[in-house]
Every structure is written in structure tokens, then in C-alpha cells.
Motif scaffolding. Structure first.
Motif: not given
Length: 480
Positions: A67-73, A150-154, A157-165
């Protein structure tokens, strides 16, 4: 003087709204997603002590590492996407996310042996034979969750960067409800044990991904998502470097508490000690969701403002986020102290585990307060792109100071789980102090220039700073 005070008050209020617009939904989404593991542990904990310890070890050690490694990636996207949004380069976000998917899925394949050979790995880490055998059986059934991360974290982050959470929050809440219902049916009613609990977790995580992907391709991001692209395979080498820097920074933080579980598992009566500390960590992680909401919010705010060349606004956001999160942390600390004798009973009816957990309540409260501040500082580092620097700080504070102290206090001085946790706290305090010093010495105008260069390198055409329109948030009259 009065006019300046009113101006500062309005600016503080406005920045709080900006932060809560992201932090509020992220906190809820984080709580909902954390509760997926929380619900699993609660159901399995009523099967038996060995089963609770096994699931806790897998969640804390095996899944904690992955979890930590994939979240970090995936967190490399927080820097790149956030700064690209600030600079108005939305067309690159979808490509960035696809590159991150490729890298994270490849990383999941590399991590697969960790799940398949969990039992002998845990035996090498001096865990008991019973717990190791049960953990290995549970971990093998959790393999689909590895690829789900691996699918969830990217995409998050895509949603969060655009404040679409908010949509992410709604999906997470619906999946949590389905997860609880499935656990009641499969584990409690049908008696399928740990294997049933693992399968339910697999279904829940992939249901979460499916719903988020449907929203992504449904036309809600016309500029940022234009479909799959071959550009995702370009510049992967450089993207991997930034992803690894992000992964190392976050993994060193998350694995710090994984190491605590390993150390505690080496004590006498490991079932009781591991059960007690894992219950405390479940509650600590629960409260940590609030700070992680501010971690995400301040990362978005700092990266957006630096990408837009608004260094004063970025600095002001750091002050507001840290102060607000610390104030909430004080409230959660008081709750933890008041409920330290009652909270273990949600997980277990075993009197020895309940007593040991209550003894650790004071350390849990101190950890909760520290963790209301430290993740916010890490969010600033991600937003500004300081991952490599913070990784070195984490190595020194956590692994050269905190864990050696924990081992000495826990084993040499025979303070057991209490001593281990005290050593860990000392490392966290040192890391937090150093991050504050780094913030105090930061030149924010220079960070804005570095953000512009980073966007240029990664494919965006950015306007020069002097041609940009200055937003109202840049004219902040506040003592920052």
C-alpha cells in the motif's frame, strides 16, 4: 490597523474555505476507504485471537508495504498534476495518470511474491508459527487487492488535483456500505472465516475502481481526459524517477509503523501484544484520516499556487492548513484519552487484550496529536516537489533514531510494547521539528520558479511569470 486586521481575517477565512473544499471530501473518502479494512478486522476479530493477529499482520506488514509503495508511486501525480492545473495545462493530466497506471501495475507485479510467500517471510521476521501460517493463507487471497491499489491511487490523485473529490467520496461511501453487508453475510452468517473476508475485500476494492473509472470516461473531464494515448509510454524513465522519490518518502513513513508491528511480534505473548497494538493502530489510522485530508488539501493548494506563480498564497496555505489540522488533532487526542478503556471492546472480548490496549491509551493519544501535524507537512513537501529531501530526513529520524531507540526500550530495558512505541514517538517528534525548520527557511518565490521549470520539462507550454494574471489570493496581507 483595524482595516489590516479585517483583511487578514477575510484572507484566513477564504483560505480555510479553499482547504476545506478539498479536505472535507478527502477526509470522508479516506475514512470510508480505511473503514473497509476496519470492518474486515472487526468481523475477523470475533473469530479468534490468532485470526485477528493474522489479519492485523497482513494489513500492517504485507499490505502496508505494498500500500505504501503504490500510494507513494501514485503520489508523483500530486506534484505534477497539481502544478499543471495551476499553470492551466489540463491536457497533460490524463497522460500523467496513464503513465502512473503503467508504473504502478508493473510495481504490483514485482510485489506479487510478497503476497504469495507471506508465511515464510513472516517466519523470517520471527513471527510465531501459528500467526505466520494464518497470515500466509489470508495474504494469498488478498492478491486482487494489490492490483486494485495500483489502479485506485493514480485516479484519485487525478481527481484531487482538480478538486473533484465529492464523487470519490460518494463512491467510497457506497462501497463501504456494500462491504459491511457482504462481510455480515459471508463472514458472520455463512461462516467463511478469513478467506471469505479476503474475497469480500477484493470485491469491494475492484467495485470502487470500476465506479471511479465509469465517472472518468463519462465526459466529466473533457480537457483532462481525452482517452487512452500512446504518449503514456513516452518519457517513462523520468516519470519513474519522480515516482520512486515520492514512493521512498511515503514508504519510509508508512513502513515505520509496519516495523513497530514486527518488533512487537517478537515479544513474549505475541498474540496479546500484537492484538493490542494493532487495535491502537486501527484507531490511530482512523484519526489519521483527518490529517490526510489536510495532507491532500495542502498538497493541492501548494502545487496549484506554485504552478500559477503565487508563492505568497502557497505559503499562507501552509500556515492555515497546519494550524487548523493541529486544532482538530487536540480534540481527537482528548477523545482518545477519554475512551481508552472502552474502545478495545469493539474489536475483541478477550480481557487480556483489552487491558493491554487500555495501557497503551496515553501513547495512542500522543501519537494522534503528532499525526495531526506531520502529514500536513508531508503534504507541503509533495505539493512543492521536495520528496527526495524529506526521504533523507525520514531515514535519519525514523530508522537511525526512532527504531533503534524502540528496540532498546522494548527489549533491552524490557518495556515491551510501551517502550517500542515511546521510541517510535521520539523519532516522529524529531522529524516534525526538522520539517518545521525546512519550512521556515524556504524561499517560496524560488519554489514557484522551480514549479514552472518542472511543468516545461514534463510537456506543458507555460506562460512566463510576468505575463500571467495575478489572482486575488496572491495579494494576501497576512503575517506569513
Amino acid at each position: 490597523m483595524a482595516r489590516a486586521a479585517v483583511s487578514r481575517s477575510k484572507n484566513w477565512s477564504g483560505e480555510c474555505k479553499n482547504l476545506w473544499r478539498v479536505a472535507g471530501p478527502v477526509i470522508l473518502a479516506s475514512v470510508f476507504q480505511f473503514l473497509i479494512a476496519f470492518v474486515t478486522a472487526a468481523f475477523v476479530g470475533h473469530i479468534g485471537k490468532v485470526e485477528l493477529a493474522a489479519v492485523s499482520i497482513v494489513n500492517g506488514v504485507i499490505e502496508g508495504l505494498a500500500f505504501g509503495l503504490l500510494l507513494g508511486m501514485g503520489s508523483a501525480l500530486e506534484t505534477l498534476c497539481g502544478q499543471a492545473v495551476g499553470a492551466g495545462q489540463l491536457q497533460m493530466l490524463g497522460v500523467y495518470m496513464q503513465r502512473s497506471w503503467i508504473i504502478c501495475l508493473a510495481t504490483s507485479l514485482a510485489l506479487l511474491p510478497l503476497y504469495l510467500f507471506a508465511s515464510p517471510i513472516l517466519r523470517l521476521l520471527w513471527q510465531s508459527a501459528d500467526i505466520s501460517a494464518a497470515s500466509g493463507r489470508y495474504a494469498r487471497w488478498c492478491v486482487p487487492q494489490l492490483f486494485a491499489y495500483a489502479v485506485n491511487f493514480p485516479i484519485q490523485k487525478f481527481y484531487q488535483a482538480q478538486s473533484r473529490v465529492w464523487v470519490m467520496t460518494a463512491i467510497s461511501g457506497a462501497v463501504l456500505a456494500a462491504h459491511a453487508l457482504l462481510n455480515w453475510l459471508v463472514v458472520a452468517r455463512l461462516g467463511r472465516g478469513m478467506v471469505g473476508a479476503a474475497v469480500v475485500g477484493d470485491v469491494s476494492w475492484w467495485l470502487l475502481n470500476a465506479a471511479q473509472f465509469v465517472y472518468l470516461v463519462g465526459g466529466s473531464f473533457p480537457e483532462a481526459w481525452t482517452g487512452f494515448s500512446r504518449k503514456a509510454f513516452a518519457s517513462l524513465g523520468g516519470f519513474v524517477k519522480l515516482s520512486i522519490a515520492s514512493a521512498v518518502m511515503l514508504c519510509l513513513e508508512m513502513w515505520y509503523y509496519t516495523a513497530v508491528l514486527i518488533l512487537v511480534g517478537c515479544l513474549k505473548n505475541p498474540e496479546i501484544q500484537v492484538g493490542a497494538i494493532s487495535i491502537c493502530m486501527n484507531y490511530q489510522l482512523w484519526t489519521l484520516m483527518v490529517a490526510l485530508g489536510f495532507n491532500a488539501a495542502v498538497s493541492v493548494r501548494v502545487s496549484n499556487e506554485l504552478g500559477a506563480n503565487h508563492p505568497k498564497a502557497a505559503k499562507f496555505s501552509v500556515v492555515v492548513a497546519t494550524t487548523t489540522s493541529a486544532a482538530i488533532g487536540l480534540i481527537l487526542t482528548a477523545v482518545a484519552l477519554a475512551a481508552r478503556k472502552q474502545m478495545p471492546r469493539l474489536f475483541t472480548g478477550d480481557g487480556a487484550v483489552v487491558k493491554e490496549t487500555a495501557k497503551l491509551g496515553y501513547l495512542l493519544a500522543a501519537t494522534i496529536f503528532l499525526n495531526s501535524i506531520q502529514p500536513v507537512l508531508s503534504g507541503v513537501a509533495i505539493g512543492a516537489g521536495w520528496q527526495s529531501l524529506v526521504a533523507f530526513v525520514n531515514i535519519g529520524c525514523y530508522y537511525l533514531v526512532g527504531l533503534p531507540l524502540a528496540a532498546v526500550l522494548g527489549f533491552k530495558l524490557k518495556l515491551n510494547a510501551t517502550g517500542i512505541w515511546v521510541g517510535v514517538l521520539i523519532g516522529t517528534v524529531l522529524q516534525t521539528v526538522i520539517l518545521f525548520v525546512i519550512l521556515a527557511r524556504t524561499k517560496w518565490q524560488k519554489e514557484a520558479m522551480l514549479a514552472e521549470e518542472r511543468i516545461r520539462v514534463w510537456g506543458g507550454n507555460v506562460e512566463l511569470p510576468e505575463t500571467r494574471e495575478t489572482r486575488p489570493s496572491e495579494n494576501i496581507d497576512a503575517p506569513v
